[in-house]
Design a protein around this motif. Structure first.
Motif, mmCIF file in Angstrom:
data_model
loop_
_atom_site.group_PDB
_atom_site.id
_atom_site.type_symbol
_atom_site.label_atom_id
_atom_site.label_comp_id
_atom_site.label_asym_id
_atom_site.label_seq_id
_atom_site.Cartn_x
_atom_site.Cartn_y
_atom_site.Cartn_z
ATOM 1 N N ILE A 285 -3.297 0.454 -3.610
ATOM 2 C CA ILE A 285 -2.895 -0.915 -3.336
ATOM 3 C C ILE A 285 -2.314 -1.543 -4.601
ATOM 4 C CG2 ILE A 285 -5.155 -1.957 -3.852
ATOM 5 C CD1 ILE A 285 -2.954 -2.922 -0.862
ATOM 6 N N PHE B 76 -9.054 -0.915 -1.821
ATOM 7 C CA PHE B 76 -8.589 0.143 -0.925
ATOM 8 C C PHE B 76 -9.369 1.410 -1.229
ATOM 9 C CE2 PHE B 76 -5.737 3.810 -0.136
ATOM 10 C CZ PHE B 76 -5.722 3.725 1.253
ATOM 11 N N THR C 64 -9.223 -7.338 -3.281
ATOM 12 C CA THR C 64 -8.883 -6.360 -2.261
ATOM 13 C C THR C 64 -9.200 -4.962 -2.782
ATOM 14 O OG1 THR C 64 -7.107 -7.773 -1.441
ATOM 15 C CG2 THR C 64 -7.024 -5.463 -0.826
ATOM 16 N N THR D 191 -8.158 0.212 -6.363
ATOM 17 C CA THR D 191 -7.974 1.456 -5.614
ATOM 18 C C THR D 191 -9.040 2.448 -6.053
ATOM 19 O OG1 THR D 191 -5.589 1.122 -5.390
ATOM 20 C CG2 THR D 191 -6.405 3.366 -5.139
ATOM 21 N N LEU E 40 -8.964 -0.748 3.962
ATOM 22 C CA LEU E 40 -8.865 -1.875 3.047
ATOM 23 C C LEU E 40 -10.026 -2.826 3.294
ATOM 24 C CD1 LEU E 40 -6.585 -2.518 0.954
ATOM 25 C CD2 LEU E 40 -5.768 -4.213 2.578
ATOM 26 N N LEU F 199 0.850 -1.185 0.000
ATOM 27 C CA LEU F 199 0.000 0.000 0.000
ATOM 28 C C LEU F 199 0.884 1.232 0.000
ATOM 29 C CD1 LEU F 199 -2.869 1.181 0.185
ATOM 30 C CD2 LEU F 199 -2.610 1.176 2.659
#
Length: 745
Positions: A184, A634, A632, A528, A590, A179
């Motif tokens: 990310i 962010f 994931t 992101t 996150l 990060l």
């Protein structure tokens, strides 16, 4: 869902011109070493671009903690300059020693004379260089000085990370993400192992200079241009060593390399320097595996290089040496859901030859089987009745009679062998015949033929077309579909196209009516996005046995405020881009997000998990969809983007040659906004209208050549316009608007 608060205050993420909306400008090209032993604390280098200002390092799973230490750029030049400086220091010391006792008057040095003193950062690649001889420094300089002239933006920045692994951390593959102020990064593979680990010591091109090791161990290294690495280890008579090279398993695809991965070779030498074993792959996997029984106590040398002497820092490898079990094949290659399935194992150092598969998993899936400390091997879970091949079914006259609704577990038992199966069919019946072999790690390259009783070929297939998912680049499994012309007996001929065979050439033959189904994957797996802003997600569909219905994508147990738009994949569509919008009220956080796919198949609603993936390019052109552990997301600081004003579930209609006008929701942002279509289909264009400050509308136009019925999603990317006096206008992307569906009427 697991939420990770970020302690450091991050600035709002600004997507640069080099990053797609939703993807960070921080990209990791490699991690070295690419693994660690349980209970160890090591320093790891992550290299790539946009790695300055790392805030956090995340590793999936429990028991691994990673902490950022430092970062620096343009390290190749620093490295080469430092090597030259050390050589000058050696020359100076040698010259001083020769002049000792024969002093000459001091000569005044001119100011600023000589090169600038290099003070290297405290990074492992600079440590211990002072211990090298002049010749060793020269060898390193010849290699790295050349590389310093070949600038590669994808490798120009280094980041040092301290990784601590708990003693009880589960062994296996993890994913590491960084990060930064850009968001990310992409995930990189990182392995947790049980063996002691060591790093290569350079220069080891012509002779191994490492401390002599003893199995079991793992050695970590990098192959640079034209490089060859050698390592010494002591072995005892009778040891049955498994020597595995892991290279492509670490970095599956390299975009600017041909072939599109590090093609490692392994060679084993005895104490006299004689080659005793060699491998440049394992079956259809590029990573080499050696099986060798030690004849006597001695010191051996293992060598690794690229097969065509390429090399670069991202040619990272791990070599595991030990008496571990290795499964080469199982039979059968799967079982029926909920039914006890015992398999016979073949391989090296196996503690048992019999095992039981876990077939409680969902039918239609491929699972992984392993023994303690062994490799993993895939197997299939089905939901049809199963039977086994009977011996002697190698001709039409001796064909094995089977049901038209079954899975047959068989083998191509010897080179040139052919298996023939007979079933009864009725006129107009549609039959699907499919082989599962290569995707289950069988070396079989299958061929299918369907004939009638007179030998007439009704249909045949060699390789079925499939989406490039994962590590399998040669889709060698066959599949055919046919409508039977009349009632009678039909024959399925199964063979290997290379006329190869053996006990490991197993297969699963499915014969059935169409069983419509689908699977879905989504890229990217690292996203992101700013608060309240929107990013695109690419969704890929594999439609099975003729399924052609709509598929809805939904957020599964998503955090409050996340929403999808354009989340229906229409009939006939195999790839589509939809959008994810982040919530307000959270920042610098996150999230792990899961997607599900739902569709009506017949009278049933079928739900499938969407597999998170990363899109990767192999050798400049070939795109692959590589599964990841998780998606994931962010969510950074404040953000705002305009949206198209539409009623819920509305679909924009455009006639061929016509246009439609859309209103854009106002924003509080100051400055000029420019709007462009993002990944628009051919034939649709956008014209921006402006009726006042931030009061915008757009017109969508369709070409006269567009076919009625064409449907999909449209997205508008928004740019902020900067125009300073005396300078060119610059556009900065602030993201995309939520996707909205369209249809050509």
């Amino acid at each position: 869902m697991r939420v990770f608060p970020i302690t450091a205050l991050l600035l709002a993420v600004c997507l640069t011109a080099n990053a797609e909306p939703g993807q960070s400008a921080s990209h990791v090209a490699y991690v070295y070493p690419a693994g660690a032993q349980q209970g160890a604390t090591i320093e790891v280098t992550a290299a790539g671009r946009g790695l300055r200002g790392v805030k956090e390092v995340f590793v999936t799973g429990d028991g691994v903690k990673a902490t950022y230490v430092l970062s620096f750029s343009n390290y190749k030049k620093t490295y080469a300059d430092y090597l030259k400086q050390l050589q000058r220091d050696i020359r100076r010391k040698e010259g001083t020693a020769r002049r000792k006792g024969n002093k000459k008057p001091d000569q005044k040095k001119k100011k600023n004379q000589g090169p600038e003193v290099v003070v290297p950062p405290d990074h492992p690649i600079f440590r211990d260089l002072k211990k090298c001889t002049f010749e060793q420094l020269g060898a390193l300089l010849r290699r790295h000085y050349k590389e310093s002239q070949q600038q590669n933006r994808e490798l120009e920045e280094l980041c040092l990370i301290r990784v601590t692994v708990s003693p009880d951390a589960a062994p296996g593959m993890r994913e590491m993400r960084l990060l930064t102020g850009n968001g990310i990064s992409n995930p990189m593979r990182f392995y947790i192992g049980e063996k002691p680990e060591a790093l290569e010591v350079e220069p080891n091109d012509t002779a191994a200079i490492n401390q002599t090791l003893a199995p079991p161990f793992v050695i970590n290294g990098q192959i640079t241009a034209g490089d060859i690495d050698r390592f010494k280890f002591n072995a005892k008579a009778g040891q049955q060593l498994l020597i595995q090279g892991h290279a492509r398993a670490i970095i599956p695809y390299i975009a600017d390399a041909v072939p599109g991965w590090f093609q490692a070779t392994l060679t084993l030498y005895d104490e006299s320097g004689k080659e005793v074993a060699y491998a440049d792959d394992y079956r259809f996997s590029p990573d080499p595996v050696l099986f060798y029984k030690i004849p006597k106590d001695a010191c051996y040398t293992v060598e690794i290089r690229d097969s065509i002497y390429r090399g670069r820092e991202d040619f990272v490898y791990r070599i595991a040496v030990g008496e571990d079990p290795f499964i080469t094949s199982i039979f059968p290659l799967g079982g029926s859901h909920g039914h006890r399935t015992r398999v016979t194992l073949s391989g090296w150092n196996l503690p048992t030859r019999q095992a039981e598969l876990d077939v409680a998993q969902d039918p239609g899936t491929i699972q992984q089987f392993s023994l303690a400390h062994s490799n993993q091997i895939p197997y299939a879970v089905g939901d049809l009745p199963e039977e086994f091949e009977t011996p002697g079914n190698d001709s039409v006259s001796t064909a094995q009679s089977i049901s038209a609704h079954t899975i047959v577990n068989g083998r191509i038992e010897s080179p040139g062998d052919k298996d023939v199966y007979r079933f009864k069919g009725r006129a107009g019946d549609q039959v699907i015949v499919e082989i599962h072999a290569r995707r289950l790690h069988s070396p079989m390259d299958s061929m299918l033929r369907l004939t009638d009783a007179k030998g007439k070929v009704i249909a045949w297939n060699d390789d079925a077309g499939q989406l490039n998912v994962g590590m399998l680049t040669h889709h060698a499994d066959s599949k055919l579909s046919a409508h039977l012309p009349k009632e009678g007996n039909y024959y399925i001929h199964v063979s290997d196209t290379q006329n190869q065979g053996g006990q490991e050439y197993g297969y699963r033959l499915r014969v059935s009516r169409p069983r419509p189904d689908f699977s879905v994957s989504a890229t990217p797996s690292s996203i992101t996005v700013r608060q309240a802003c929107t990013v695109p997600i690419n969704v890929h569909v594999v439609r099975k046995d003729g399924f052609d219905g709509d598929i809805d994508i939904i957020l599964k147990d998503a955090p409050k405020g996340f929403r999808l738009a354009g989340a229906t994949i229409p009939s006939g569509c195999d790839q589509m881009t939809m959008t994810l919008t982040a919530p307000t009220g959270v920042k610098n956080t996150l999230f792990h997000v899961r997607l599900q796919a739902r569709a009506k198949v017949g009278r049933q609603t079928v739900t499938r998990s969407v597999v998170p993936c990363e899109g990767m390019t192999q050798a400049f052109i070939t795109e692959h969809i590589m599964p990841s552990e998780q998606t994931t997301v962010f969510v950074s600081g404040w953000g705002e983007a305009p949206e198209v004003i539409l009623s819920k579930n509305a679909k924009v209609s455009i006639r061929p040659g016509g246009s439609t006008k859309l209103r854009i929701k106002k924003t509080k942002s100051d400055g000029s906004l420019v709007m462009k279509l993002y990944q628009a289909p051919d034939g649709i264009t956008l014209e921006q209208n402006r009726s006042g400050k931030n009061a915008l509308s757009v017109s969508l136009k369709a070409s006269e050549k567009m076919k009625p019925g064409t449907a999909g999603n449209l997205m508008i990317e928004v740019f902020r316009e900067f125009n300073k006096k005396g300078k060119n206008t610059r556009l900065q992307s602030i993201g995309v608007m939520p996707a909205f569906p369209f249809i050509i009427e």
